[in-house]
Design a protein around this motif. Structure first.
Motif, mmCIF file in Angstrom:
data_model
loop_
_atom_site.group_PDB
_atom_site.id
_atom_site.type_symbol
_atom_site.label_atom_id
_atom_site.label_comp_id
_atom_site.label_asym_id
_atom_site.label_seq_id
_atom_site.Cartn_x
_atom_site.Cartn_y
_atom_site.Cartn_z
ATOM 1 N N TYR A 73 5.938 32.231 30.757
ATOM 2 C CA TYR A 73 7.175 31.982 31.497
ATOM 3 C C TYR A 73 8.207 33.044 31.124
ATOM 4 O O TYR A 73 8.835 32.982 30.065
ATOM 5 C CB TYR A 73 7.704 30.588 31.181
ATOM 6 N N LYS A 107 14.449 31.182 36.058
ATOM 7 C CA LYS A 107 14.472 29.745 35.789
ATOM 8 C C LYS A 107 14.355 28.955 37.091
ATOM 9 O O LYS A 107 13.700 27.907 37.127
ATOM 10 C CB LYS A 107 15.724 29.367 35.005
ATOM 11 N N PHE A 142 10.745 29.079 37.938
ATOM 12 C CA PHE A 142 10.002 28.164 37.071
ATOM 13 C C PHE A 142 10.124 26.732 37.597
ATOM 14 O O PHE A 142 9.128 26.028 37.765
ATOM 15 C CB PHE A 142 10.514 28.249 35.626
ATOM 16 N N LYS A 192 7.287 24.211 39.222
ATOM 17 C CA LYS A 192 6.999 22.891 38.661
ATOM 18 C C LYS A 192 7.273 21.768 39.663
ATOM 19 O O LYS A 192 6.544 20.788 39.709
ATOM 20 C CB LYS A 192 7.818 22.655 37.382
ATOM 21 N N TRP A 212 21.305 25.100 33.110
ATOM 22 C CA TRP A 212 19.889 24.985 32.755
ATOM 23 C C TRP A 212 19.621 23.628 32.114
ATOM 24 O O TRP A 212 18.654 22.941 32.452
ATOM 25 C CB TRP A 212 19.505 26.129 31.830
ATOM 26 N N LEU A 243 17.208 20.837 33.789
ATOM 27 C CA LEU A 243 16.053 20.319 33.044
ATOM 28 C C LEU A 243 16.125 18.806 32.919
ATOM 29 O O LEU A 243 15.126 18.110 33.117
ATOM 30 C CB LEU A 243 15.981 20.941 31.649
ATOM 31 N N THR A 292 8.928 24.237 29.059
ATOM 32 C CA THR A 292 9.417 25.535 29.538
ATOM 33 C C THR A 292 8.953 26.703 28.674
ATOM 34 O O THR A 292 9.207 27.854 29.020
ATOM 35 C CB THR A 292 10.956 25.562 29.573
#
Length: 197
Positions: A15, A61, A64, A68, A166, A170, A180
């Motif tokens: 990542y 991010k 990512f 997901k 962030w 999350l 992560t």
């Protein structure tokens, strides 16, 4: 040398947002250290590097989270604003682009686009003025619009804002910090010895 036949199984989660975030942190820490020593020679380049890494970090991010949350439906090449909308809408995070911390996202995106595309600016100006010779010598401003984005307050505010966003994203996603992290695992299962013939 003796050889063996074995089954090797590996899993890797790489990542890049971690590496980019670490780079932004490195530049932020370097700037803080240089300011403590009053060493400002070339420091604007470190502010620039930190801002670029922050912009790249946030988009990584987003990618990512998109990976997901949306799986194969996520399109990493979608426009930045489209990705922000998809992620924030999916997680039910309201946003006001005019307010912090959300305004930092847009400011960094515009900065990133400005330096990534490197568009020349050519302006002409012609007027008659009354001024002192010193005022006339200092009347040409050669700074680009992007330079406002690398001012100390702008960079450090963006750093803090993106960290806060962030954590919020999350939390809303249900992912943990561990989810992560870049990591890997490997297993080796012995099958047999190989005899050379």
């Amino acid at each position: 040398m003796e050889k063996i036949k074995a089954r090797v199984q590996q899993k890797k989660n790489i990542y890049i947002h971690n590496d980019l975030s670490n780079a932004a942190h490195y530049f932020k820490t370097s700037i803080e250290g240089r300011l403590e020593k009053d060493d400002r020679n070339g420091i604007a380049f470190e502010y620039m590097a930190c801002a670029v890494m922050l912009a790249f970090t946030f988009e990584a991010k987003l990618n990512f989270l998109g990976h997901k949350l949306f799986g194969k439906e996520w399109v990493e090449r979608d426009p930045f604003d489209t990705k922000v909308k998809k992620i924030f809408d999916k997680l039910g995070v309201p946003r006001d682009p005019a307010q912090r911390p959300f305004s930092s996202i847009d400011r960094l995106r515009r900065f990133r686009d400005s330096v990534a595309h490197g568009k020349p600016v050519e302006l002409e100006h012609d007027e008659t003025v009354v001024a002192t010779p010193d005022e006339l010598d200092n009347s040409t401003d050669l700074s680009g619009e992007w330079q406002a984005a690398i001012a100390h307050d702008a960079v450090f505010e963006a750093y803090g804002d993106l960290e806060a966003l962030w954590k919020l994203l999350l939390e809303k996603s249900g992912l943990s910090i561990f989810d992560t992290l870049t990591r890997g695992e490997q297993g080796i299962t012995f099958i047999e010895k190989v005899v050379d013939q």
